[in-house]
Scaffold this motif. Sequence first.
Motif, PDB file in Angstrom:
ATOM      1  N   ASN A   1      25.195  31.778  15.683  1.00 28.12           N
ATOM      2  CA  ASN A   1      23.825  31.586  15.187  1.00 28.12           C
ATOM      3  C   ASN A   1      23.731  31.879  13.695  1.00 28.12           C
ATOM      4  O   ASN A   1      24.277  32.866  13.200  1.00 28.12           O
ATOM      5  N   GLU A   2      22.997  31.011  12.993  1.00 26.72           N
ATOM      6  CA  GLU A   2      22.863  31.125  11.545  1.00 26.72           C
ATOM      7  C   GLU A   2      21.944  32.290  11.183  1.00 26.72           C
ATOM      8  O   GLU A   2      20.844  32.389  11.721  1.00 26.72           O
ATOM      9  N   GLY A   3      22.417  33.159  10.313  1.00 21.98           N
ATOM     10  CA  GLY A   3      21.616  34.323   9.912  1.00 21.98           C
ATOM     11  C   GLY A   3      21.976  35.583  10.685  1.00 21.98           C
ATOM     12  O   GLY A   3      21.411  36.647  10.425  1.00 21.98           O
ATOM     13  N   ALA A   4      22.916  35.486  11.640  1.00 24.97           N
ATOM     14  CA  ALA A   4      23.256  36.640  12.485  1.00 24.97           C
ATOM     15  C   ALA A   4      23.774  37.819  11.650  1.00 24.97           C
ATOM     16  O   ALA A   4      23.391  38.970  11.880  1.00 24.97           O
TER      17      ALA A   4
ATOM     18  N   ARG B   1      23.193  38.529   8.469  1.00 24.64           N
ATOM     19  CA  ARG B   1      22.094  39.108   7.675  1.00 24.64           C
ATOM     20  C   ARG B   1      21.279  40.056   8.566  1.00 24.64           C
ATOM     21  O   ARG B   1      20.930  41.162   8.170  1.00 24.64           O
ATOM     22  N   TYR B   2      21.001  39.612   9.789  1.00 26.83           N
ATOM     23  CA  TYR B   2      20.213  40.419  10.720  1.00 26.83           C
ATOM     24  C   TYR B   2      20.940  41.725  11.033  1.00 26.83           C
ATOM     25  O   TYR B   2      20.344  42.812  10.964  1.00 26.83           O
TER      26      TYR B   2
ATOM     27  N   GLN C   1      14.789  33.784   5.676  1.00 24.85           N
ATOM     28  CA  GLN C   1      15.623  34.889   5.173  1.00 24.85           C
ATOM     29  C   GLN C   1      16.963  34.939   5.905  1.00 24.85           C
ATOM     30  O   GLN C   1      17.944  35.426   5.370  1.00 24.85           O
ATOM     31  N   TYR C   2      16.999  34.426   7.134  1.00 23.03           N
ATOM     32  CA  TYR C   2      18.208  34.555   7.954  1.00 23.03           C
ATOM     33  C   TYR C   2      19.113  33.321   7.847  1.00 23.03           C
ATOM     34  O   TYR C   2      20.213  33.411   7.325  1.00 23.03           O
ATOM     35  N   CYS C   3      18.655  32.150   8.297  1.00 23.40           N
ATOM     36  CA  CYS C   3      19.565  30.995   8.293  1.00 23.40           C
ATOM     37  C   CYS C   3      19.628  30.318   6.922  1.00 23.40           C
ATOM     38  O   CYS C   3      20.434  29.415   6.710  1.00 23.40           O
ATOM     39  N   GLU C   4      18.766  30.746   5.971  1.00 27.54           N
ATOM     40  CA  GLU C   4      18.768  30.263   4.586  1.00 27.54           C
ATOM     41  C   GLU C   4      18.343  28.798   4.455  1.00 27.54           C
ATOM     42  O   GLU C   4      18.499  28.203   3.395  1.00 27.54           O
ATOM     43  N   ARG C   5      17.844  28.199   5.558  1.00 29.30           N
ATOM     44  CA  ARG C   5      17.377  26.805   5.450  1.00 29.30           C
ATOM     45  C   ARG C   5      15.994  26.793   4.792  1.00 29.30           C
ATOM     46  O   ARG C   5      15.211  27.722   4.925  1.00 29.30           O
TER      47      ARG C   5
ATOM     48  N   ARG D   1      25.104  33.147  -2.066  1.00 27.47           N
ATOM     49  CA  ARG D   1      23.878  33.161  -2.884  1.00 27.47           C
ATOM     50  C   ARG D   1      23.556  34.544  -3.433  1.00 27.47           C
ATOM     51  O   ARG D   1      22.825  34.677  -4.410  1.00 27.47           O
TER      52      ARG D   1
ATOM     53  N   ASP E   1      28.668  32.306   9.941  1.00 24.58           N
ATOM     54  CA  ASP E   1      27.496  32.282  10.826  1.00 24.58           C
ATOM     55  C   ASP E   1      27.061  30.832  11.017  1.00 24.58           C
ATOM     56  O   ASP E   1      26.310  30.281  10.242  1.00 24.58           O
TER      57      ASP E   1
ATOM     58  N   ALA F   1      17.222  33.358  18.738  1.00 24.38           N
ATOM     59  CA  ALA F   1      18.143  33.802  19.778  1.00 24.38           C
ATOM     60  C   ALA F   1      17.984  35.284  20.109  1.00 24.38           C
ATOM     61  O   ALA F   1      18.393  35.720  21.178  1.00 24.38           O
ATOM     62  N   GLU F   2      17.413  36.048  19.183  1.00 26.06           N
ATOM     63  CA  GLU F   2      17.295  37.502  19.385  1.00 26.06           C
ATOM     64  C   GLU F   2      15.818  37.903  19.355  1.00 26.06           C
ATOM     65  O   GLU F   2      15.008  37.233  18.699  1.00 26.06           O
ATOM     66  N   PRO F   3      15.474  39.032  20.022  1.00 27.43           N
ATOM     67  CA  PRO F   3      14.084  39.508  19.946  1.00 27.43           C
ATOM     68  C   PRO F   3      13.844  40.148  18.573  1.00 27.43           C
ATOM     69  O   PRO F   3      14.112  41.322  18.381  1.00 27.43           O
ATOM     70  N   MET F   4      13.407  39.367  17.601  1.00 24.20           N
ATOM     71  CA  MET F   4      13.249  39.872  16.231  1.00 24.20           C
ATOM     72  C   MET F   4      12.129  39.131  15.529  1.00 24.20           C
ATOM     73  O   MET F   4      11.641  38.109  16.011  1.00 24.20           O
TER      74      MET F   4
ATOM     75  N   ASN G   1      14.724  25.820  12.766  1.00 22.33           N
ATOM     76  CA  ASN G   1      16.156  25.604  13.020  1.00 22.33           C
ATOM     77  C   ASN G   1      16.530  26.227  14.366  1.00 22.33           C
ATOM     78  O   ASN G   1      16.542  27.448  14.500  1.00 22.33           O
ATOM     79  N   PRO G   2      16.862  25.411  15.375  1.00 25.42           N
ATOM     80  CA  PRO G   2      17.136  25.975  16.706  1.00 25.42           C
ATOM     81  C   PRO G   2      18.343  26.906  16.717  1.00 25.42           C
ATOM     82  O   PRO G   2      18.451  27.759  17.594  1.00 25.42           O
ATOM     83  N   LYS G   3      19.251  26.762  15.738  1.00 24.62           N
ATOM     84  CA  LYS G   3      20.436  27.633  15.711  1.00 24.62           C
ATOM     85  C   LYS G   3      20.226  28.907  14.893  1.00 24.62           C
ATOM     86  O   LYS G   3      21.140  29.710  14.736  1.00 24.62           O
ATOM     87  N   CYS G   4      19.015  29.089  14.386  1.00 24.05           N
ATOM     88  CA  CYS G   4      18.723  30.302  13.615  1.00 24.05           C
ATOM     89  C   CYS G   4      18.719  31.507  14.552  1.00 24.05           C
ATOM     90  O   CYS G   4      18.220  31.446  15.675  1.00 24.05           O
ATOM     91  N   ILE G   5      19.267  32.628  14.072  1.00 24.80           N
ATOM     92  CA  ILE G   5      19.354  33.853  14.874  1.00 24.80           C
ATOM     93  C   ILE G   5      17.967  34.319  15.337  1.00 24.80           C
ATOM     94  O   ILE G   5      17.836  34.921  16.410  1.00 24.80           O
TER      95      ILE G   5
ATOM     96  N   ASN H   1      25.991  27.941   8.467  1.00 23.82           N
ATOM     97  CA  ASN H   1      25.379  28.487   7.256  1.00 23.82           C
ATOM     98  C   ASN H   1      26.408  28.915   6.208  1.00 23.82           C
ATOM     99  O   ASN H   1      26.685  28.160   5.282  1.00 23.82           O
TER     100      ASN H   1
END
Lengths: 301, 148
Positions: free
Chosen positions: A102-105, A107-108, B134-138, A8, A122, B114-117, B107-111, A125
């Motif tokens: 994990n999705e978005g990892a 980008r983070y 912004q992260y998993c794009e969903r 994208r 990721d 899973a991370e402290p953010m 989304n449970p699989k979004c980072i 995604n």
Amino acid sequence: MKHLISMRDLSADKIVQLLELAASLEKDPSQIDLSRKVMAAMFYEASTRTRMSFESAMKRLGGEVIAMVGTSGTSVEKGETLADTAKIMARYSDIIVMRHPNEGAARYVSEQVDIPVVNAGDGANQHPTQSLLDLYTILKSQGTLEGLKLALVGDLKYGRTVHSLAYALAPFKPEFYFVSPKSLKMPSHILNDLTNKGISFREKTTIENIVPEIDIMYVTRIQRERFPDREEYEKVKNAYIINANMLKKAKDNMKVLHPLPRVNEISTDVDSTQYAYYFDQAENGVYMRQAILTTLLGEAK
Amino acid sequence: MKELKVDPIKNGTVIDHIPAGRVQRVLAILKPRSTDIVMMGMNFSSRAMKKKDIIKIEGRELTQNEVNSIALIAPHAKVSIIREYQVAQKSRVEIPNCIEGLVVCPNPKCITNAEPMVTIFNHNESEGRELTCQYCERVFTADEMIHI
């Protein structure tokens, strides 16, 4: 372009630049020297093809690779955060290539470090380097990306690769056939997006009748675990196995692609036909990844 | 004469048409300062909403940005800035272009899960009530979002 995280983020111009650089590097890799550059491969999940393709790309341009493969025995197992692991890797290397469940990892991580980051997958995604090498493969085998007829075959519901490819080709006015069992059809939000972009597509449940029309057949694996009902899987599984006999009426320029690994969805008797192109596709991945590494490391001329 | 269930304020902000039962969540987002005088009204009758909640903050004018942060849970809220007992300014809440740290990604699989953010959602006016992680794009609708 600082990082490569998602298709994208890429303009059509940038895609064309990467395709041109990949072609140029395939002809003459000696034009680029990445010696004294270190690529850190951070693979939180197993992947042989993608990781080794990146390693080969880096090493063939003279660069070095350090790798973390899986989390067993690493600081991650001790509870280190992704951000901390990435910041340390960034002190050891010039570019990070990462895969994470994990999705978005990616980008983070790209927000946490000041070196370039490449997303090598990721979760469900994005996997932009696969999409780019697919585009390069299609361009190389057909001489153009414009106005091609493509059949995307197999699991179109969960297949990240085919979703991404459909979007990546959209600027080039393709005509799509989406061939899948009824329960694994292309998601409606993607079909809506394609309709809005003016892309023409037809949905099919069998491949035979369209073989003579298409330029590219992109095959993906149908996984048994995607079917709620074992009986339904047994009914459809053979319909999506491509063999040499099915390709008799194909056009001369038609090529069969597959992101690999294949299990049984392309019979080995296809390998020796003129249509088999999936091993070339895997090789093209090295050239495209060389183009990506070179561009992000600021070494593209 | 109309009966006033809550005292009028001299200077400050009134947020009306908050869906009934959400006033405490709205306050949790607005985080009043310890010096703010806050009046909370719950389950007032409303022609349009049947029941609604209301908040009055004495002595503080909320900025449009502060007000917009409640747009996901009080989408039809109306905000009045009061000066000398008069309505000086009226506005509606709008979903901001960027929502940071207010909601959990569904989304449970979004980072972000899973991370402290901090979560970040982006919103485009053309997308109506849809937000993109912004992260998993969903993409999710505002009603699917879970507030922190």
